[in-house]
Write a protein that holds these residues in place. Structure first.
Motif, short mmCIF file in Angstrom:
data_model
loop_
_atom_site.label_atom_id
_atom_site.label_comp_id
_atom_site.label_asym_id
_atom_site.label_seq_id
_atom_site.Cartn_x
_atom_site.Cartn_y
_atom_site.Cartn_z
N GLU A 180 56.99 -66.97 2.27
CA GLU A 180 57.72 -67.54 1.13
C GLU A 180 57.49 -69.05 1.03
N ALA A 181 57.31 -69.71 2.16
CA ALA A 181 57.11 -71.16 2.16
C ALA A 181 55.76 -71.56 1.57
N THR A 182 54.83 -70.60 1.44
CA THR A 182 53.49 -70.93 0.92
C THR A 182 53.42 -70.81 -0.60
N ARG A 183 54.48 -70.39 -1.25
CA ARG A 183 54.42 -70.13 -2.69
C ARG A 183 53.99 -71.35 -3.49
N ALA A 184 53.19 -71.10 -4.54
CA ALA A 184 52.77 -72.15 -5.46
C ALA A 184 53.20 -71.77 -6.87
N ARG A 185 53.38 -72.74 -7.71
CA ARG A 185 53.81 -72.50 -9.09
C ARG A 185 52.67 -71.89 -9.90
N ALA A 186 52.96 -70.88 -10.69
CA ALA A 186 51.96 -70.25 -11.56
C ALA A 186 51.71 -71.13 -12.78
N ALA A 187 50.42 -71.33 -13.11
CA ALA A 187 50.07 -72.17 -14.27
C ALA A 187 50.33 -71.44 -15.58
N VAL A 188 50.25 -70.11 -15.55
CA VAL A 188 50.45 -69.29 -16.75
C VAL A 188 51.64 -68.38 -16.50
N LYS A 189 52.50 -68.21 -17.52
CA LYS A 189 53.72 -67.42 -17.33
C LYS A 189 53.60 -66.00 -17.87
N ARG A 190 52.75 -65.79 -18.89
CA ARG A 190 52.62 -64.46 -19.50
C ARG A 190 51.15 -64.14 -19.76
N PHE A 191 50.86 -62.84 -19.83
CA PHE A 191 49.50 -62.38 -20.06
C PHE A 191 49.16 -62.51 -21.54
N ASP A 192 48.09 -63.26 -21.81
CA ASP A 192 47.54 -63.40 -23.15
C ASP A 192 46.22 -62.64 -23.18
N PRO A 193 46.09 -61.58 -24.02
CA PRO A 193 44.84 -60.80 -24.06
C PRO A 193 43.61 -61.65 -24.33
N GLY A 194 43.79 -62.85 -24.95
CA GLY A 194 42.65 -63.72 -25.17
C GLY A 194 42.00 -64.17 -23.88
N GLU A 195 42.75 -64.06 -22.77
CA GLU A 195 42.20 -64.44 -21.46
C GLU A 195 41.07 -63.51 -21.03
N LEU A 196 40.99 -62.33 -21.66
CA LEU A 196 39.96 -61.36 -21.29
C LEU A 196 38.62 -61.65 -21.95
N ASP A 197 38.61 -62.55 -22.93
CA ASP A 197 37.34 -62.88 -23.61
C ASP A 197 36.34 -63.44 -22.60
N GLY A 198 35.17 -62.89 -22.63
CA GLY A 198 34.11 -63.35 -21.73
C GLY A 198 34.06 -62.66 -20.39
N LEU A 199 35.06 -61.83 -20.08
CA LEU A 199 35.02 -61.08 -18.82
C LEU A 199 34.03 -59.93 -18.92
N PRO A 200 33.47 -59.47 -17.81
CA PRO A 200 32.64 -58.26 -17.84
C PRO A 200 33.41 -57.12 -18.49
N GLU A 201 32.75 -56.34 -19.33
CA GLU A 201 33.44 -55.33 -20.13
C GLU A 201 34.24 -54.33 -19.29
N PRO A 202 33.72 -53.82 -18.16
CA PRO A 202 34.55 -52.86 -17.40
C PRO A 202 35.85 -53.49 -16.89
#
Length: 281
Positions: free
Chosen positions: A38-60
């Motif tokens: 628990e002491a190693t936790r870091a703050r997440a830069a993104v709070k919710r999933f945006d499907p636009g994040e998948l652009d450019g990823l390998p199709e599978p």
């Protein structure tokens, strides 16, 4: 007969006391590991999933993540998983024993603590801690939770192997597979891709293979440290997953099998099913 009865009763009390002491001691050690995690936790830069994040990823990869994560899903910060299944205690053949386990995972900074109980015989169990905490790999099995069979800790090859486990199991907490969570993806072919994760000085790469239904069904590492006796031997390794179901809106595999790919053939050593799962968003 009276003295014999007292003797049997005394032995029974001793065994029950030993069993209880072992469980208490093991739980205390698990709590120390969990507090470190628990002491190693870091703050997440993104709070919710945006499907636009998948652009450019390998199709599978993009296809799997579209199916697994609904748009707008909050990023998973931690997850608690309970398993049951069987564990192969033989290094060369098959000697399966039932196990139950609890696992706590933190996604950023990546880490986990797996707390398992492997039943060797009625009333006789080996307790196991397998963990990746703050860049350190940890493995400790102990008979009855009292008598240590090994105490392995390092920030080298063992840590690499534990971080590989974190990446391979990310199908259970699929927002950890997103690029915003630190994972880098590279296309291999139409049905597979290579994932790379860097944590401090440790860098791991695994290949992800997707089935005809578009879902992840196999993860492979070309070299992971395998303990044979007191030696750590680099060995190909794979995890297989199946029985996808929705849990808290996410599509995840509930069944899995893990195996070493040895020169003598495939050697499974873990088969398990998720019985409970809860996310922290």
């Amino acid at each position: 007969m009276t003295w014999l009865s007292f003797g049997v009763f005394g032995v029974a009390v001793f065994i029950v006391g030993l069993w209880g002491l072992g469980r208490w001691r093991w739980s205390a050690k698990a709590q120390v590991l969990l507090e470190r995690l628990e002491a190693t936790r870091a703050r997440a830069a993104v709070k919710r999933f945006d499907p636009g994040e998948l652009d450019g990823l390998p199709e599978p990869v993009a296809r799997h993540l579209r199916a697994a994560i609904p748009p707008g899903t909050p990023i998973i910060r931690a997850v608690d998983v309970t398993h049951q299944g069987s564990f192969n205690t033989s290094e060369t053949g098959e000697r399966w024993r039932p196990f139950t386990s609890r696992q706590h995972v933190v996604t950023r900074r990546p880490g986990f603590v797996w707390d398992a109980r492997v039943s060797m015989a009625p009333g006789l169990a080996v307790h196991v801690h397998d963990a990746y905490v703050g860049g350190e790999g940890i493995l400790e099995p102990a008979l009855l939770g009292l008598f240590s069979l090994a105490r392995l800790r390092d920030r080298g090859e063992m840590a690499r192997g534990e971080l590989m486990r974190f990446v391979a199991e990310a199908a259970w907490y699929p927002t950890a597979l997103l690029p915003s969570q630190g994972l880098q993806w590279e296309r291999i072919d139409a049905n597979s891709a290579r994932a790379t994760l860097v944590d401090g000085a440790i860098r791991v790469c695994l290949s992800f293979h997707f089935g005809a239904d578009g879902l992840l069904d196999r993860v492979r590492a070309e070299s992971r440290g395998r303990m044979v006796g007191d030696q750590c031997i680099p060995t190909p390794w794979e995890g297989r997953m199946s029985n996808y179901q929705r849990r808290d809106g996410l599509l995840i595999p509930l069944d899995g099998e893990v195996a070493w790919l040895t020169p003598a053939g495939r050697l499974p050593y873990w088969r398990g099913t998720i019985t409970e799962l809860s996310y922290e968003r």
